[in-house]
Motif scaffolding. Structure first.
Motif, PDB file in Angstrom:
ATOM      1  N   THR A   1      -8.082  -4.702   9.814  1.00  0.00           N
ATOM      2  CA  THR A   1      -7.089  -3.644   9.603  1.00  0.00           C
ATOM      3  C   THR A   1      -6.827  -3.428   8.118  1.00  0.00           C
ATOM      4  O   THR A   1      -6.785  -2.289   7.645  1.00  0.00           O
ATOM      5  CB  THR A   1      -5.773  -3.990  10.320  1.00  0.00           C
ATOM      6  N   VAL A   2      -6.655  -4.500   7.375  1.00  0.00           N
ATOM      7  CA  VAL A   2      -6.399  -4.375   5.943  1.00  0.00           C
ATOM      8  C   VAL A   2      -7.590  -3.715   5.260  1.00  0.00           C
ATOM      9  O   VAL A   2      -7.429  -2.778   4.474  1.00  0.00           O
ATOM     10  CB  VAL A   2      -6.077  -5.747   5.304  1.00  0.00           C
ATOM     11  N   TYR A   3      -8.786  -4.156   5.579  1.00  0.00           N
ATOM     12  CA  TYR A   3      -9.990  -3.607   4.953  1.00  0.00           C
ATOM     13  C   TYR A   3     -10.164  -2.124   5.274  1.00  0.00           C
ATOM     14  O   TYR A   3     -10.497  -1.327   4.410  1.00  0.00           O
ATOM     15  CB  TYR A   3     -11.222  -4.398   5.399  1.00  0.00           C
ATOM     16  N   ARG A   4      -9.927  -1.761   6.510  1.00  0.00           N
ATOM     17  CA  ARG A   4     -10.144  -0.374   6.930  1.00  0.00           C
ATOM     18  C   ARG A   4      -9.040   0.576   6.482  1.00  0.00           C
ATOM     19  O   ARG A   4      -9.268   1.774   6.380  1.00  0.00           O
ATOM     20  CB  ARG A   4     -10.258  -0.306   8.450  1.00  0.00           C
ATOM     21  N   THR A   5      -7.847   0.056   6.214  1.00  0.00           N
ATOM     22  CA  THR A   5      -6.711   0.942   6.011  1.00  0.00           C
ATOM     23  C   THR A   5      -5.942   0.743   4.708  1.00  0.00           C
ATOM     24  O   THR A   5      -5.552   1.711   4.074  1.00  0.00           O
ATOM     25  CB  THR A   5      -5.718   0.775   7.187  1.00  0.00           C
ATOM     26  N   PHE A   6      -5.707  -0.496   4.301  1.00  0.00           N
ATOM     27  CA  PHE A   6      -4.751  -0.747   3.233  1.00  0.00           C
ATOM     28  C   PHE A   6      -5.330  -1.262   1.934  1.00  0.00           C
ATOM     29  O   PHE A   6      -4.674  -1.195   0.899  1.00  0.00           O
ATOM     30  CB  PHE A   6      -3.682  -1.747   3.702  1.00  0.00           C
ATOM     31  N   GLY A   7      -6.501  -1.858   1.957  1.00  0.00           N
ATOM     32  CA  GLY A   7      -6.984  -2.443   0.720  1.00  0.00           C
ATOM     33  C   GLY A   7      -8.329  -3.113   0.882  1.00  0.00           C
ATOM     34  O   GLY A   7      -9.125  -2.745   1.734  1.00  0.00           O
ATOM     35  N   ASP A   8      -8.549  -4.104   0.078  1.00  0.00           N
ATOM     36  CA  ASP A   8      -9.822  -4.812   0.041  1.00  0.00           C
ATOM     37  C   ASP A   8      -9.616  -6.226   0.567  1.00  0.00           C
ATOM     38  O   ASP A   8      -8.524  -6.784   0.452  1.00  0.00           O
ATOM     39  CB  ASP A   8     -10.331  -4.858  -1.403  1.00  0.00           C
TER      40      ASP A   8
ATOM     41  N   SER B   1       0.829  -1.199   0.000  1.00  0.00           N
ATOM     42  CA  SER B   1       0.000   0.000   0.000  1.00  0.00           C
ATOM     43  C   SER B   1       0.869   1.257   0.000  1.00  0.00           C
ATOM     44  O   SER B   1       0.603   2.206  -0.747  1.00  0.00           O
ATOM     45  CB  SER B   1      -0.931  -0.008   1.215  1.00  0.00           C
ATOM     46  N   THR B   2       1.907   1.255   0.805  1.00  0.00           N
ATOM     47  CA  THR B   2       2.828   2.389   0.875  1.00  0.00           C
ATOM     48  C   THR B   2       3.507   2.637  -0.470  1.00  0.00           C
ATOM     49  O   THR B   2       3.758   3.781  -0.849  1.00  0.00           O
ATOM     50  CB  THR B   2       3.892   2.144   1.964  1.00  0.00           C
ATOM     51  N   LEU B   3       3.773   1.573  -1.197  1.00  0.00           N
ATOM     52  CA  LEU B   3       4.418   1.686  -2.508  1.00  0.00           C
ATOM     53  C   LEU B   3       3.441   2.006  -3.633  1.00  0.00           C
ATOM     54  O   LEU B   3       3.829   2.103  -4.787  1.00  0.00           O
ATOM     55  CB  LEU B   3       5.181   0.391  -2.824  1.00  0.00           C
ATOM     56  N   GLY B   4       2.160   2.133  -3.292  1.00  0.00           N
ATOM     57  CA  GLY B   4       1.172   2.521  -4.284  1.00  0.00           C
ATOM     58  C   GLY B   4       0.439   1.389  -4.969  1.00  0.00           C
ATOM     59  O   GLY B   4      -0.314   1.623  -5.914  1.00  0.00           O
ATOM     60  N   TYR B   5       0.642   0.173  -4.514  1.00  0.00           N
ATOM     61  CA  TYR B   5      -0.075  -0.968  -5.094  1.00  0.00           C
ATOM     62  C   TYR B   5      -1.484  -1.050  -4.516  1.00  0.00           C
ATOM     63  O   TYR B   5      -1.714  -0.662  -3.373  1.00  0.00           O
ATOM     64  CB  TYR B   5       0.656  -2.281  -4.795  1.00  0.00           C
ATOM     65  N   ARG B   6      -2.403  -1.566  -5.293  1.00  0.00           N
ATOM     66  CA  ARG B   6      -3.740  -1.862  -4.791  1.00  0.00           C
ATOM     67  C   ARG B   6      -3.678  -3.211  -4.095  1.00  0.00           C
ATOM     68  O   ARG B   6      -3.242  -4.197  -4.685  1.00  0.00           O
ATOM     69  CB  ARG B   6      -4.744  -1.903  -5.937  1.00  0.00           C
ATOM     70  N   VAL B   7      -4.114  -3.258  -2.870  1.00  0.00           N
ATOM     71  CA  VAL B   7      -4.003  -4.470  -2.045  1.00  0.00           C
ATOM     72  C   VAL B   7      -5.329  -5.204  -2.019  1.00  0.00           C
ATOM     73  O   VAL B   7      -6.377  -4.608  -1.787  1.00  0.00           O
ATOM     74  CB  VAL B   7      -3.574  -4.100  -0.607  1.00  0.00           C
ATOM     75  N   LEU B   8      -5.263  -6.494  -2.264  1.00  0.00           N
ATOM     76  CA  LEU B   8      -6.421  -7.372  -2.160  1.00  0.00           C
ATOM     77  C   LEU B   8      -5.993  -8.588  -1.353  1.00  0.00           C
ATOM     78  O   LEU B   8      -5.133  -9.358  -1.785  1.00  0.00           O
ATOM     79  CB  LEU B   8      -6.917  -7.808  -3.539  1.00  0.00           C
ATOM     80  N   MET B   9      -6.572  -8.754  -0.178  1.00  0.00           N
ATOM     81  CA  MET B   9      -6.254  -9.905   0.670  1.00  0.00           C
ATOM     82  C   MET B   9      -7.390 -10.913   0.561  1.00  0.00           C
ATOM     83  O   MET B   9      -8.558 -10.564   0.717  1.00  0.00           O
ATOM     84  CB  MET B   9      -6.051  -9.483   2.126  1.00  0.00           C
ATOM     85  N   VAL B  10      -7.020 -12.143   0.297  1.00  0.00           N
ATOM     86  CA  VAL B  10      -8.005 -13.211   0.167  1.00  0.00           C
ATOM     87  C   VAL B  10      -8.266 -13.778   1.569  1.00  0.00           C
ATOM     88  O   VAL B  10      -7.413 -14.439   2.155  1.00  0.00           O
ATOM     89  CB  VAL B  10      -7.521 -14.303  -0.804  1.00  0.00           C
ATOM     90  N   ALA B  11      -9.455 -13.487   2.078  1.00  0.00           N
ATOM     91  CA  ALA B  11      -9.773 -13.774   3.485  1.00  0.00           C
ATOM     92  C   ALA B  11      -9.634 -15.245   3.855  1.00  0.00           C
ATOM     93  O   ALA B  11      -9.052 -15.582   4.883  1.00  0.00           O
ATOM     94  CB  ALA B  11     -11.183 -13.287   3.808  1.00  0.00           C
ATOM     95  N   ASP B  12     -10.155 -16.121   3.012  1.00  0.00           N
ATOM     96  CA  ASP B  12     -10.132 -17.543   3.361  1.00  0.00           C
ATOM     97  C   ASP B  12      -8.897 -18.268   2.830  1.00  0.00           C
ATOM     98  O   ASP B  12      -8.832 -19.485   2.860  1.00  0.00           O
ATOM     99  CB  ASP B  12     -11.418 -18.233   2.901  1.00  0.00           C
ATOM    100  N   ALA B  13      -7.900 -17.508   2.405  1.00  0.00           N
ATOM    101  CA  ALA B  13      -6.631 -18.099   1.982  1.00  0.00           C
ATOM    102  C   ALA B  13      -5.496 -17.653   2.909  1.00  0.00           C
ATOM    103  O   ALA B  13      -4.329 -17.789   2.578  1.00  0.00           O
ATOM    104  CB  ALA B  13      -6.322 -17.711   0.540  1.00  0.00           C
TER     105      ALA B  13
END
Length: 65
Positions: A41-48, A14-26
């Motif tokens: 935390t990821v959802y609220r701050t860094f990505g989806d 996120s800091t480097l400008g990438y769009r972050v997508l975290m796979v919850a069940d992985a």
């Protein structure tokens, strides 16, 4: 573990400008509370955060959001 390595990587990306997508069940952590805190935390701050099925649907539809 999601609450250590994966969350750190998401923060860096996120800091480097990438769009972050975290796979919850992985992702996993030793305790459910730790995993849930990281996903929140990821959802609220860094990505989806999405489940695998939604990520696969996004990939096959070509949708970039």
């Amino acid at each position: 573990m999601a609450n250590v390595c994966c969350e750190s990587t998401a923060r860096d990306a996120s800091t480097l400008g990438y769009r972050v997508l975290m796979v919850a069940d992985a992702n996993a952590a030793r305790r459910d509370q730790d995993l849930n805190a990281t996903l929140h935390t990821v959802y609220r701050t860094f990505g989806d955060v999405r489940p695998t099925t939604e990520v696969l649907d996004l990939l096959t539809s070509g949708e970039t959001g």
